[in-house]
Design a protein around this motif. Structure first.
Motif, PDB file in Angstrom:
ATOM      1  N   ARG A   1      34.256  52.216  30.112  1.00 47.23           N
ATOM      2  CA  ARG A   1      33.332  51.531  29.488  1.00 47.23           C
ATOM      3  C   ARG A   1      33.127  50.188  29.622  1.00 47.23           C
ATOM      4  N   ASN A   2      31.968  49.801  29.800  1.00 49.25           N
ATOM      5  CA  ASN A   2      31.503  48.404  30.160  1.00 49.25           C
ATOM      6  C   ASN A   2      32.025  47.451  29.112  1.00 49.25           C
ATOM      7  N   ALA A   3      31.891  47.965  27.726  1.00 46.24           N
ATOM      8  CA  ALA A   3      32.241  47.010  26.594  1.00 46.24           C
ATOM      9  C   ALA A   3      33.583  46.773  26.533  1.00 46.24           C
ATOM     10  N   ASP A   4      34.575  47.571  27.433  1.00 45.46           N
ATOM     11  CA  ASP A   4      35.824  47.168  27.468  1.00 45.46           C
ATOM     12  C   ASP A   4      36.345  45.924  28.267  1.00 45.46           C
ATOM     13  N   HIS A   5      35.224  45.292  29.118  1.00 38.47           N
ATOM     14  CA  HIS A   5      35.534  44.393  30.089  1.00 38.47           C
ATOM     15  C   HIS A   5      34.399  43.504  29.990  1.00 38.47           C
ATOM     16  N   ALA A   6      34.893  42.115  30.005  1.00 33.84           N
ATOM     17  CA  ALA A   6      33.990  40.950  29.774  1.00 33.84           C
ATOM     18  C   ALA A   6      33.037  40.758  30.985  1.00 33.84           C
ATOM     19  N   SER A   7      33.262  41.371  32.121  1.00 36.11           N
ATOM     20  CA  SER A   7      32.532  41.168  33.342  1.00 36.11           C
ATOM     21  C   SER A   7      32.694  42.319  34.516  1.00 36.11           C
ATOM     22  N   LEU A   8      31.843  42.600  35.209  1.00 34.41           N
ATOM     23  CA  LEU A   8      32.139  43.525  36.565  1.00 34.41           C
ATOM     24  C   LEU A   8      33.181  43.239  37.200  1.00 34.41           C
TER      25      LEU A   8
ATOM     26  N   GLN B   1      21.320  40.741  36.534  1.00 34.76           N
ATOM     27  CA  GLN B   1      21.705  41.096  35.122  1.00 34.76           C
ATOM     28  C   GLN B   1      21.173  42.475  34.979  1.00 34.76           C
ATOM     29  N   LEU B   2      22.254  43.292  34.467  1.00 31.43           N
ATOM     30  CA  LEU B   2      22.271  44.650  34.359  1.00 31.43           C
ATOM     31  C   LEU B   2      21.016  44.825  33.324  1.00 31.43           C
ATOM     32  N   THR B   3      20.290  45.988  33.454  1.00 26.52           N
ATOM     33  CA  THR B   3      19.112  46.300  32.458  1.00 26.52           C
ATOM     34  C   THR B   3      19.635  46.810  31.165  1.00 26.52           C
ATOM     35  N   ASN B   4      20.892  47.904  31.184  1.00 26.90           N
ATOM     36  CA  ASN B   4      21.172  48.082  29.904  1.00 26.90           C
ATOM     37  C   ASN B   4      22.242  47.893  29.434  1.00 26.90           C
ATOM     38  N   ALA B   5      22.952  46.410  29.866  1.00 27.45           N
ATOM     39  CA  ALA B   5      24.372  46.249  29.494  1.00 27.45           C
ATOM     40  C   ALA B   5      24.160  44.495  29.504  1.00 27.45           C
ATOM     41  N   PRO B   6      25.271  43.889  28.941  1.00 26.68           N
ATOM     42  CA  PRO B   6      25.355  42.551  28.957  1.00 26.68           C
ATOM     43  C   PRO B   6      26.008  41.585  30.198  1.00 26.68           C
ATOM     44  N   TRP B   7      26.374  42.659  31.106  1.00 35.06           N
ATOM     45  CA  TRP B   7      26.975  42.168  32.423  1.00 35.06           C
ATOM     46  C   TRP B   7      25.848  41.260  32.969  1.00 35.06           C
ATOM     47  N   SER B   8      26.080  40.169  33.684  1.00 33.71           N
ATOM     48  CA  SER B   8      25.385  39.770  34.969  1.00 33.71           C
ATOM     49  C   SER B   8      26.583  39.057  35.681  1.00 33.71           C
ATOM     50  N   PHE B   9      26.201  38.974  36.858  1.00 36.76           N
ATOM     51  CA  PHE B   9      26.963  38.373  37.982  1.00 36.76           C
ATOM     52  C   PHE B   9      26.085  37.780  39.064  1.00 36.76           C
ATOM     53  N   SER B  10      26.906  37.014  39.877  1.00 46.40           N
ATOM     54  CA  SER B  10      26.171  36.426  41.116  1.00 46.40           C
ATOM     55  C   SER B  10      26.766  37.244  42.291  1.00 46.40           C
TER      56      SER B  10
ATOM     57  N   SER C   1      26.812  36.672  45.550  1.00 48.28           N
ATOM     58  CA  SER C   1      27.486  36.142  46.297  1.00 48.28           C
ATOM     59  C   SER C   1      28.897  35.619  45.943  1.00 48.28           C
ATOM     60  N   ALA C   2      29.119  35.567  44.516  1.00 44.27           N
ATOM     61  CA  ALA C   2      30.540  35.116  44.083  1.00 44.27           C
ATOM     62  C   ALA C   2      31.254  36.357  43.731  1.00 44.27           C
ATOM     63  N   LEU C   3      30.591  37.357  43.396  1.00 46.28           N
ATOM     64  CA  LEU C   3      31.253  38.609  43.084  1.00 46.28           C
ATOM     65  C   LEU C   3      32.516  39.109  43.633  1.00 46.28           C
ATOM     66  N   ALA C   4      32.428  39.015  44.896  1.00 49.73           N
ATOM     67  CA  ALA C   4      33.615  39.487  45.780  1.00 49.73           C
ATOM     68  C   ALA C   4      34.840  38.805  45.703  1.00 49.73           C
ATOM     69  N   GLY C   5      34.775  37.283  45.535  1.00 48.12           N
ATOM     70  CA  GLY C   5      35.869  36.523  45.400  1.00 48.12           C
ATOM     71  C   GLY C   5      36.370  36.737  44.043  1.00 48.12           C
ATOM     72  N   GLU C   6      35.442  36.792  43.029  1.00 47.48           N
ATOM     73  CA  GLU C   6      35.868  36.773  41.635  1.00 47.48           C
ATOM     74  C   GLU C   6      36.699  38.175  41.157  1.00 47.48           C
ATOM     75  N   ALA C   7      36.152  39.146  42.377  1.00 54.02           N
ATOM     76  CA  ALA C   7      36.954  40.695  41.834  1.00 54.02           C
ATOM     77  C   ALA C   7      38.094  40.464  42.903  1.00 54.02           C
ATOM     78  N   GLY C   8      38.440  39.762  43.428  1.00 55.84           N
ATOM     79  CA  GLY C   8      39.471  39.871  44.529  1.00 55.84           C
ATOM     80  C   GLY C   8      39.142  40.673  45.771  1.00 55.84           C
ATOM     81  N   LEU C   9      37.970  40.779  46.392  1.00 54.22           N
ATOM     82  CA  LEU C   9      37.945  41.607  47.370  1.00 54.22           C
ATOM     83  C   LEU C   9      37.488  40.548  48.556  1.00 54.22           C
ATOM     84  N   GLY C  10      37.240  40.852  49.792  1.00 54.94           N
ATOM     85  CA  GLY C  10      37.061  40.238  51.160  1.00 54.94           C
ATOM     86  C   GLY C  10      35.630  39.551  50.751  1.00 54.94           C
ATOM     87  N   HIS C  11      35.418  38.189  51.386  1.00 51.48           N
ATOM     88  CA  HIS C  11      34.412  37.382  51.324  1.00 51.48           C
ATOM     89  C   HIS C  11      32.966  38.453  51.887  1.00 51.48           C
ATOM     90  N   ASP C  12      33.130  39.170  52.589  1.00 52.31           N
ATOM     91  CA  ASP C  12      32.043  39.936  53.126  1.00 52.31           C
ATOM     92  C   ASP C  12      31.638  41.203  52.508  1.00 52.31           C
TER      93      ASP C  12
END
Length: 105
Positions: A40-47, A79-88, A90-101
């Motif tokens: 559930r998206n509501a169980d996490h603060a961000s993607l 900005q997700l259409t039907n959920a409160p999450w938003s993200f960049s 260009s920054a998501l990969a680093g924030e999620a712990g994935l490779g830069h590309d």
């Protein structure tokens, strides 16, 4: 002779809707999908947090991802259409712990 980059063997695949985020790991050679989970998206603060939680939960380390989102991809900030999450994007990969590309527009 042309140079080609090697295909990574595994990648995170995800379908992010308004209520649920669905994750799996795809073998990019055989196209088999494993470790399918739904949160559930509501169980996490961000993607990014949800991605980190999923990868930790299934014990996977991946450097690449393909993510489908319920939102228009017009600029870097999504900005997700039907959920409160938003993200960049260009920054998501680093924030999620994935490779830069990991993410390509």
């Amino acid at each position: 002779m042309s140079r080609t980059s090697p295909i990574p063997p595994r990648a995170l695949v995800a379908d992010i809707g308004g209520t649920y985020a669905r994750f799996a790991v795809a073998d990019l050679v055989t196209l088999e999908v494993s470790a399918v989970r739904r949160f559930r998206n509501a169980d996490h603060a961000s993607l990014a947090e949800a991605i980190r939680f999923y990868l930790n939960d299934v014990g996977e380390e991946v450097a690449h991802a393909g993510i489908a989102v319920a939102a228009p991809l017009l600029e870097d900030t999504v900005q997700l259409t039907n959920a409160p999450w938003s993200f960049s994007q260009s920054a998501l990969a680093g924030e999620a712990g994935l490779g830069h590309d990991s993410f390509v527009q």
